[in-house]
Write a protein that holds these residues in place. Structure first.
Motif, PDB file in Angstrom:
ATOM      1  N   HIS A 128       0.827  -1.209   0.000  1.00  0.00           N
ATOM      2  CA  HIS A 128       0.000   0.000   0.000  1.00  0.00           C
ATOM      3  C   HIS A 128       0.861   1.259   0.000  1.00  0.00           C
ATOM      4  N   GLN A 129       1.988   1.208   0.692  1.00  0.00           N
ATOM      5  CA  GLN A 129       2.855   2.370   0.819  1.00  0.00           C
ATOM      6  C   GLN A 129       3.965   2.413  -0.236  1.00  0.00           C
ATOM      7  N   MET A 130       3.962   1.458  -1.147  1.00  0.00           N
ATOM      8  CA  MET A 130       4.979   1.416  -2.196  1.00  0.00           C
ATOM      9  C   MET A 130       5.050   2.762  -2.922  1.00  0.00           C
ATOM     10  N   PRO A 131       6.215   3.414  -2.952  1.00  0.00           N
ATOM     11  CA  PRO A 131       6.304   4.717  -3.613  1.00  0.00           C
ATOM     12  C   PRO A 131       6.215   4.645  -5.139  1.00  0.00           C
ATOM     13  N   LYS A 132       6.391   3.446  -5.678  1.00  0.00           N
ATOM     14  CA  LYS A 132       6.364   3.267  -7.129  1.00  0.00           C
ATOM     15  C   LYS A 132       4.950   2.931  -7.604  1.00  0.00           C
ATOM     16  N   PRO A 133       4.662   3.157  -8.873  1.00  0.00           N
ATOM     17  CA  PRO A 133       3.345   2.783  -9.398  1.00  0.00           C
ATOM     18  C   PRO A 133       3.091   1.286  -9.269  1.00  0.00           C
ATOM     19  N   VAL A 134       1.900   0.947  -8.803  1.00  0.00           N
ATOM     20  CA  VAL A 134       1.492  -0.456  -8.670  1.00  0.00           C
ATOM     21  C   VAL A 134       0.210  -0.649  -9.467  1.00  0.00           C
ATOM     22  N   ILE A 135       0.215  -1.641 -10.341  1.00  0.00           N
ATOM     23  CA  ILE A 135      -0.937  -1.929 -11.193  1.00  0.00           C
ATOM     24  C   ILE A 135      -1.332  -3.391 -10.987  1.00  0.00           C
ATOM     25  N   ALA A 136      -2.624  -3.635 -10.827  1.00  0.00           N
ATOM     26  CA  ALA A 136      -3.127  -5.003 -10.740  1.00  0.00           C
ATOM     27  C   ALA A 136      -4.033  -5.279 -11.930  1.00  0.00           C
ATOM     28  N   VAL A 137      -3.959  -6.489 -12.445  1.00  0.00           N
ATOM     29  CA  VAL A 137      -4.807  -6.909 -13.561  1.00  0.00           C
ATOM     30  C   VAL A 137      -5.695  -8.045 -13.084  1.00  0.00           C
ATOM     31  N   ILE A 138      -7.003  -7.818 -13.125  1.00  0.00           N
ATOM     32  CA  ILE A 138      -7.965  -8.833 -12.688  1.00  0.00           C
ATOM     33  C   ILE A 138      -8.619  -9.481 -13.899  1.00  0.00           C
ATOM     34  N   GLU A 139      -8.389 -10.760 -14.033  1.00  0.00           N
ATOM     35  CA  GLU A 139      -9.092 -11.587 -15.014  1.00  0.00           C
ATOM     36  C   GLU A 139      -9.778 -12.709 -14.241  1.00  0.00           C
ATOM     37  N   GLY A 140     -10.912 -13.183 -14.740  1.00  0.00           N
ATOM     38  CA  GLY A 140     -11.606 -14.264 -14.051  1.00  0.00           C
ATOM     39  C   GLY A 140     -12.170 -13.805 -12.725  1.00  0.00           C
ATOM     40  N   VAL A 141     -11.719 -14.432 -11.626  1.00  0.00           N
ATOM     41  CA  VAL A 141     -12.259 -14.096 -10.313  1.00  0.00           C
ATOM     42  C   VAL A 141     -11.231 -13.355  -9.458  1.00  0.00           C
ATOM     43  N   ALA A 142     -11.744 -12.453  -8.636  1.00  0.00           N
ATOM     44  CA  ALA A 142     -10.965 -11.788  -7.586  1.00  0.00           C
ATOM     45  C   ALA A 142     -11.883 -11.744  -6.379  1.00  0.00           C
ATOM     46  N   VAL A 143     -11.639 -12.634  -5.430  1.00  0.00           N
ATOM     47  CA  VAL A 143     -12.577 -12.848  -4.331  1.00  0.00           C
ATOM     48  C   VAL A 143     -11.872 -12.652  -2.994  1.00  0.00           C
ATOM     49  N   GLY A 144     -12.559 -12.041  -2.039  1.00  0.00           N
ATOM     50  CA  GLY A 144     -12.067 -11.912  -0.684  1.00  0.00           C
ATOM     51  C   GLY A 144     -10.701 -11.262  -0.603  1.00  0.00           C
ATOM     52  N   ALA A 145      -9.765 -11.956   0.043  1.00  0.00           N
ATOM     53  CA  ALA A 145      -8.413 -11.426   0.186  1.00  0.00           C
ATOM     54  C   ALA A 145      -7.768 -11.178  -1.174  1.00  0.00           C
ATOM     55  N   GLY A 146      -8.150 -11.964  -2.165  1.00  0.00           N
ATOM     56  CA  GLY A 146      -7.613 -11.760  -3.507  1.00  0.00           C
ATOM     57  C   GLY A 146      -8.033 -10.421  -4.076  1.00  0.00           C
ATOM     58  N   LEU A 147      -9.301 -10.065  -3.891  1.00  0.00           N
ATOM     59  CA  LEU A 147      -9.774  -8.765  -4.360  1.00  0.00           C
ATOM     60  C   LEU A 147      -9.095  -7.642  -3.596  1.00  0.00           C
ATOM     61  N   ASN A 148      -9.000  -7.774  -2.277  1.00  0.00           N
ATOM     62  CA  ASN A 148      -8.395  -6.710  -1.488  1.00  0.00           C
ATOM     63  C   ASN A 148      -6.911  -6.548  -1.790  1.00  0.00           C
ATOM     64  N   LEU A 149      -6.234  -7.645  -2.107  1.00  0.00           N
ATOM     65  CA  LEU A 149      -4.839  -7.543  -2.544  1.00  0.00           C
ATOM     66  C   LEU A 149      -4.741  -6.646  -3.770  1.00  0.00           C
ATOM     67  N   ALA A 150      -5.603  -6.876  -4.746  1.00  0.00           N
ATOM     68  CA  ALA A 150      -5.583  -6.067  -5.965  1.00  0.00           C
ATOM     69  C   ALA A 150      -5.914  -4.612  -5.681  1.00  0.00           C
ATOM     70  N   LEU A 151      -6.835  -4.366  -4.755  1.00  0.00           N
ATOM     71  CA  LEU A 151      -7.286  -3.002  -4.490  1.00  0.00           C
ATOM     72  C   LEU A 151      -6.220  -2.140  -3.818  1.00  0.00           C
ATOM     73  N   HIS A 152      -5.163  -2.746  -3.321  1.00  0.00           N
ATOM     74  CA  HIS A 152      -4.060  -1.959  -2.770  1.00  0.00           C
ATOM     75  C   HIS A 152      -3.176  -1.386  -3.874  1.00  0.00           C
ATOM     76  N   ALA A 153      -3.392  -1.800  -5.103  1.00  0.00           N
ATOM     77  CA  ALA A 153      -2.671  -1.216  -6.226  1.00  0.00           C
ATOM     78  C   ALA A 153      -3.171   0.203  -6.480  1.00  0.00           C
ATOM     79  N   ASP A 154      -2.349   1.012  -7.116  1.00  0.00           N
ATOM     80  CA  ASP A 154      -2.775   2.367  -7.492  1.00  0.00           C
ATOM     81  C   ASP A 154      -3.860   2.307  -8.557  1.00  0.00           C
ATOM     82  N   PHE A 155      -3.725   1.348  -9.452  1.00  0.00           N
ATOM     83  CA  PHE A 155      -4.663   1.212 -10.559  1.00  0.00           C
ATOM     84  C   PHE A 155      -4.996  -0.265 -10.756  1.00  0.00           C
ATOM     85  N   VAL A 156      -6.275  -0.552 -10.931  1.00  0.00           N
ATOM     86  CA  VAL A 156      -6.723  -1.918 -11.208  1.00  0.00           C
ATOM     87  C   VAL A 156      -7.422  -1.934 -12.561  1.00  0.00           C
TER      88      VAL A 156
END
Length: 256
Positions: free
Chosen positions: A97-125
Motif C-alpha cells: 500500500h505504501q509502495m512509492p512506485k506505481p502499482v498496477i493489478a490486472v484482474i481476469e476471471g475471479v478476484a474474491v475476498g483477500a484476492g480482491l483486497n490484494l488487488a485493491l491496494h494497487a494504485d490502478f486496477v
C-alpha cells in the motif's frame, strides 16, 4: 530479463517492470502461508530495487485470486499460527500500500475476498468487463481482511462498502468501474493494450513527484484537511526545487 521461479509465486523483471504472478491456477490462485512469505519478500525487494519502475500484480491461468486457501483459514484457529501468519500478511500489505512506485493489478476471471483486497491496494486496477469480484467474508462467518475495511469505504463510499462487505454482493469488472472501485474495465481482448498504455503513462511521470503525491493521498485522507494543507506546504517547495519541475514547466510553456 530476470526471472525467479517459485512454485507459488513467479517474479519476473524486464524493462523496469516487476511482475508478480500468483501461481496456483488449479485452485484459482488461492493464497497459502508460503505465498504470503514469498509476497512479503518480493514486495520488499521491489520497493528498493532501483531497476524497478512499476510493480505489476497478476494471476496465472486466467484468474486473479480466489482468496486465502481454506487450509490457511483452518490454521488460523491456532493462536500462535494465526499471529505469525497475520503479521506476515499485515507487513506485506502495508509495504504494498505504501509502495512509492506505481502499482498496477490486472484482474481476469475471479478476484474474491483477500484476492480482491490484494488487488485493491494497487494504485490502478484493470479488470476484464466480465471478471467476478466479491467480498464474501461475512457469508462464511469472517470479517473483511487484507485491509478491506480500510479500502472499501474510501474507494466507493459507505453505502456500496456495506453492499460489498456485509451482503457479499458479487459484481462484474464493468460494474466495479462504474462504482469507482477500480480504474478501468475493458474487454478481455483489450487487457494487454490497456495495460501497456497505462504503464507508458505512469512511467512518463516524475518519480519523486509521483511518490510524494501518492504518500500524501494516503496520509491526508486519514488526518483531515488541516493536516493535508500543512503536509502540502512542507512537500511542495522541495518538489519545486527539483530540476525536473523546471524542465517540465518549460516544456509545457513551449507547447502552449
Amino acid at each position: 530479463m530476470e526471472q525467479d521461479h517459485q512454485t507459488q509465486l513467479i517474479v519476473t523483471k524486464a524493462d523496469g517492470i516487476c511482475t508478480m504472478t500468483l501461481n496456483r491456477p488449479h485452485v484459482l490462485n488461492a493464497m497459502t502461508v508460503e505465498m504470503f512469505s514469498l509476497l512479503q519478500d518480493a514486495i520488499a525487494k521491489a520497493s528498493t530495487d532501483e531497476e524497478v519502475d512499476v510493480l505489476l500484480l497478476r494471476g496465472a491461468g486466467g484468474n486473479f485470486c480466489s482468496g486465502a486457501d481454506l487450509g490457511v483459514l483452518t490454521a488460523l484457529t491456532d493462536q500462535s499460527d494465526a499471529d505469525q501468519s497475520l503479521t506476515i500478511i499485515n507487513d506485506f500489505i502495508a509495504n504494498l500500500h505504501q509502495m512509492p512506485k506505481p502499482v498496477i493489478a490486472v484482474i481476469e476471471g475471479v478476484a474474491v475476498g483477500a484476492g480482491l483486497n490484494l488487488a485493491l491496494h494497487a494504485d490502478f486496477v484493470i479488470a476484464t468487463e466480465d471478471a467476478l469480484l466479491q467480498e464474501p467474508f461475512v457469508q462464511i462467518g469472517l470479517t473483511t481482511d487484507f485491509g478491506g475495511t480500510y479500502l472499501l469505504p474510501r474507494l466507493v463510499g459507505t453505502a456500496w462498502a456495506k453492499r460489498l462487505a456485509l451482503l457479499g454482493e458479487r459484481i462484474t469488472g464493468k460494474k466495479a468501474e462504474e462504482i469507482g472501485l477500480i480504474y478501468r474495465a475493458v474487454e478481455a481482448s483489450q487487457v494487454e493494450s490497456e495495460l501497456e498504455k497505462l504503464v507508458t503513462a505512469v512511467r512518463r511521470l516524475p518519480k519523486q513527484a509521483y511518490a510524494v503525491t501518492k504518500e500524501g493521498l494516503g496520509r491526508c485522507q486519514i488526518e483531515g484537511l488541516e493536516y493535508a494543507l500543512d503536509w502540502e506546504k512542507q512537500q511542495q517547495p522541495s518538489l519545486i526545487a527539483r530540476p525536473e519541475f523546471q524542465t517540465l514547466v518549460q516544456a509545457k510553456v513551449k507547447r502552449t
